[in-house]
Design a protein around this motif. Structure first.
Motif, PDB file in Angstrom:
ATOM      1  N   ILE A  21      77.820  70.610  80.194  1.00  6.87           N
ATOM      2  CA  ILE A  21      78.954  70.128  80.984  1.00  6.87           C
ATOM      3  C   ILE A  21      80.055  69.665  80.039  1.00  6.87           C
ATOM      4  O   ILE A  21      79.828  68.822  79.162  1.00  6.87           O
ATOM      5  CB  ILE A  21      78.526  68.974  81.907  1.00  6.87           C
ATOM      6  CG1 ILE A  21      77.438  69.463  82.863  1.00  6.87           C
ATOM      7  CG2 ILE A  21      79.719  68.406  82.658  1.00  6.87           C
ATOM      8  CD1 ILE A  21      76.768  68.366  83.651  1.00  6.87           C
ATOM      9  N   GLU A  22      81.244  70.212  80.221  1.00  3.24           N
ATOM     10  CA  GLU A  22      82.402  69.837  79.408  1.00  3.24           C
ATOM     11  C   GLU A  22      82.812  68.409  79.743  1.00  3.24           C
ATOM     12  O   GLU A  22      82.886  68.027  80.907  1.00  3.24           O
ATOM     13  CB  GLU A  22      83.554  70.793  79.708  1.00  3.24           C
ATOM     14  CG  GLU A  22      84.786  70.537  78.895  1.00  3.24           C
ATOM     15  CD  GLU A  22      85.898  71.533  79.207  1.00  3.24           C
ATOM     16  OE1 GLU A  22      87.065  71.144  79.062  1.00  3.24           O
ATOM     17  OE2 GLU A  22      85.594  72.673  79.598  1.00  3.24           O
ATOM     18  N   TYR A  57      74.766  68.118  77.120  1.00  3.95           N
ATOM     19  CA  TYR A  57      73.760  69.150  77.338  1.00  3.95           C
ATOM     20  C   TYR A  57      72.540  68.537  78.011  1.00  3.95           C
ATOM     21  O   TYR A  57      72.041  67.486  77.589  1.00  3.95           O
ATOM     22  CB  TYR A  57      73.370  69.784  76.001  1.00  3.95           C
ATOM     23  CG  TYR A  57      72.287  70.831  76.128  1.00  3.95           C
ATOM     24  CD1 TYR A  57      72.502  71.991  76.863  1.00  3.95           C
ATOM     25  CD2 TYR A  57      71.058  70.651  75.521  1.00  3.95           C
ATOM     26  CE1 TYR A  57      71.511  72.960  76.979  1.00  3.95           C
ATOM     27  CE2 TYR A  57      70.062  71.613  75.625  1.00  3.95           C
ATOM     28  CZ  TYR A  57      70.297  72.754  76.366  1.00  3.95           C
ATOM     29  OH  TYR A  57      69.316  73.698  76.489  1.00  3.95           O
ATOM     30  N   TYR A  58      72.077  69.193  79.081  1.00  2.00           N
ATOM     31  CA  TYR A  58      70.901  68.757  79.836  1.00  2.00           C
ATOM     32  C   TYR A  58      69.822  69.823  79.661  1.00  2.00           C
ATOM     33  O   TYR A  58      69.820  70.833  80.361  1.00  2.00           O
ATOM     34  CB  TYR A  58      71.291  68.573  81.297  1.00  2.00           C
ATOM     35  CG  TYR A  58      70.221  68.015  82.202  1.00  2.00           C
ATOM     36  CD1 TYR A  58      69.391  66.980  81.797  1.00  2.00           C
ATOM     37  CD2 TYR A  58      70.068  68.508  83.489  1.00  2.00           C
ATOM     38  CE1 TYR A  58      68.427  66.462  82.645  1.00  2.00           C
ATOM     39  CE2 TYR A  58      69.117  67.991  84.346  1.00  2.00           C
ATOM     40  CZ  TYR A  58      68.297  66.964  83.920  1.00  2.00           C
ATOM     41  OH  TYR A  58      67.341  66.443  84.761  1.00  2.00           O
ATOM     42  N   PHE A  64      69.288  63.822  77.611  1.00  2.00           N
ATOM     43  CA  PHE A  64      70.639  64.372  77.545  1.00  2.00           C
ATOM     44  C   PHE A  64      71.061  64.347  76.087  1.00  2.00           C
ATOM     45  O   PHE A  64      70.693  63.439  75.340  1.00  2.00           O
ATOM     46  CB  PHE A  64      71.617  63.539  78.374  1.00  2.00           C
ATOM     47  CG  PHE A  64      71.355  63.613  79.847  1.00  2.00           C
ATOM     48  CD1 PHE A  64      72.002  64.557  80.629  1.00  2.00           C
ATOM     49  CD2 PHE A  64      70.456  62.751  80.453  1.00  2.00           C
ATOM     50  CE1 PHE A  64      71.755  64.642  81.991  1.00  2.00           C
ATOM     51  CE2 PHE A  64      70.202  62.830  81.817  1.00  2.00           C
ATOM     52  CZ  PHE A  64      70.854  63.775  82.581  1.00  2.00           C
ATOM     53  N   VAL A  65      71.851  65.340  75.679  1.00  2.00           N
ATOM     54  CA  VAL A  65      72.300  65.429  74.295  1.00  2.00           C
ATOM     55  C   VAL A  65      73.816  65.590  74.269  1.00  2.00           C
ATOM     56  O   VAL A  65      74.366  66.477  74.929  1.00  2.00           O
ATOM     57  CB  VAL A  65      71.641  66.629  73.566  1.00  2.00           C
ATOM     58  CG1 VAL A  65      72.082  66.672  72.109  1.00  2.00           C
ATOM     59  CG2 VAL A  65      70.131  66.568  73.676  1.00  2.00           C
ATOM     60  N   LEU A  66      74.485  64.724  73.507  1.00  2.00           N
ATOM     61  CA  LEU A  66      75.922  64.868  73.296  1.00  2.00           C
ATOM     62  C   LEU A  66      76.111  65.892  72.188  1.00  2.00           C
ATOM     63  O   LEU A  66      75.491  65.799  71.127  1.00  2.00           O
ATOM     64  CB  LEU A  66      76.556  63.539  72.893  1.00  2.00           C
ATOM     65  CG  LEU A  66      78.067  63.565  72.718  1.00  2.00           C
ATOM     66  CD1 LEU A  66      78.767  63.767  74.066  1.00  2.00           C
ATOM     67  CD2 LEU A  66      78.569  62.294  72.058  1.00  2.00           C
ATOM     68  N   GLN A  67      76.951  66.890  72.451  1.00  2.00           N
ATOM     69  CA  GLN A  67      77.194  67.952  71.479  1.00  2.00           C
ATOM     70  C   GLN A  67      78.692  68.198  71.345  1.00  2.00           C
ATOM     71  O   GLN A  67      79.471  67.833  72.219  1.00  2.00           O
ATOM     72  CB  GLN A  67      76.521  69.252  71.920  1.00  2.00           C
ATOM     73  CG  GLN A  67      75.023  69.178  72.014  1.00  2.00           C
ATOM     74  CD  GLN A  67      74.398  70.475  72.484  1.00  2.00           C
ATOM     75  OE1 GLN A  67      75.008  71.260  73.199  1.00  2.00           O
ATOM     76  NE2 GLN A  67      73.161  70.705  72.084  1.00  2.00           N
ATOM     77  N   ILE A  68      79.038  68.839  70.242  1.00  2.00           N
ATOM     78  CA  ILE A  68      80.410  69.288  70.056  1.00  2.00           C
ATOM     79  C   ILE A  68      80.365  70.796  69.808  1.00  2.00           C
ATOM     80  O   ILE A  68      79.543  71.280  69.036  1.00  2.00           O
ATOM     81  CB  ILE A  68      81.124  68.519  68.916  1.00  2.00           C
ATOM     82  CG1 ILE A  68      82.609  68.861  68.878  1.00  2.00           C
ATOM     83  CG2 ILE A  68      80.446  68.737  67.589  1.00  2.00           C
ATOM     84  CD1 ILE A  68      83.443  67.906  68.048  1.00  2.00           C
TER      85      ILE A  68
END
Length: 123
Positions: free
Chosen positions: A113-114, A105-106, A93-97
């Motif tokens: 997913i917001e 993000y998967y 899983f990646v945390l993004q802005i």
């Protein structure tokens, strides 16, 4: 005059939508971690991959924008790992802005997913 105003309103709306969809996703780090943020992340992970609630550390996404979830190894009655029972790969899983919005993000499903009420900054 009324028709012109209506056309301008539609064009502005379309332009606003396009600018959001054209925003670039950047790797991010959490700016604050609390039980509420952990719960939002846990629910997003369940929504993405299904399954049961995962346990996350209080430092999740504070040093790296990526999270690898490993599946537990099955054990025999003596507590020893069962050979060959751990064939499932880790899930990333990646945390993004994106703009001002934090998202999870998967990559496996190309799913974003917001994350509401979660604050992060570009890494």
């Amino acid at each position: 005059m009324v028709k012109l105003l209506a056309v301008l309103t539609v064009l502005i709306s379309i332009g606003g939508c396009n600018s959001m969809s054209n925003a670039i996703a950047k790797p991010a780090l959490l700016t604050e971690v609390n039980p509420g943020v952990i719960t939002v992340l846990q629910q997003a992970i369940i929504k993405a991959k299904g399954g049961t609630l995962v346990t996350l550390a209080d430092t999740v996404f504070t040093k790296r924008s990526e999270l690898l979830l490993s599946h537990g190894t099955s054990k025999d009655p003596n507590g020893m790992p069962i050979m060959g029972a751990h064939n499932i790969k880790s899930e990333k899983f990646v945390l993004q802005i994106i703009g001002e919005q934090c998202v999870l993000y998967y990559p496996k499903k190309d799913l974003t997913i917001e994350l509401k009420n979660v604050s992060c900054k570009a890494q």
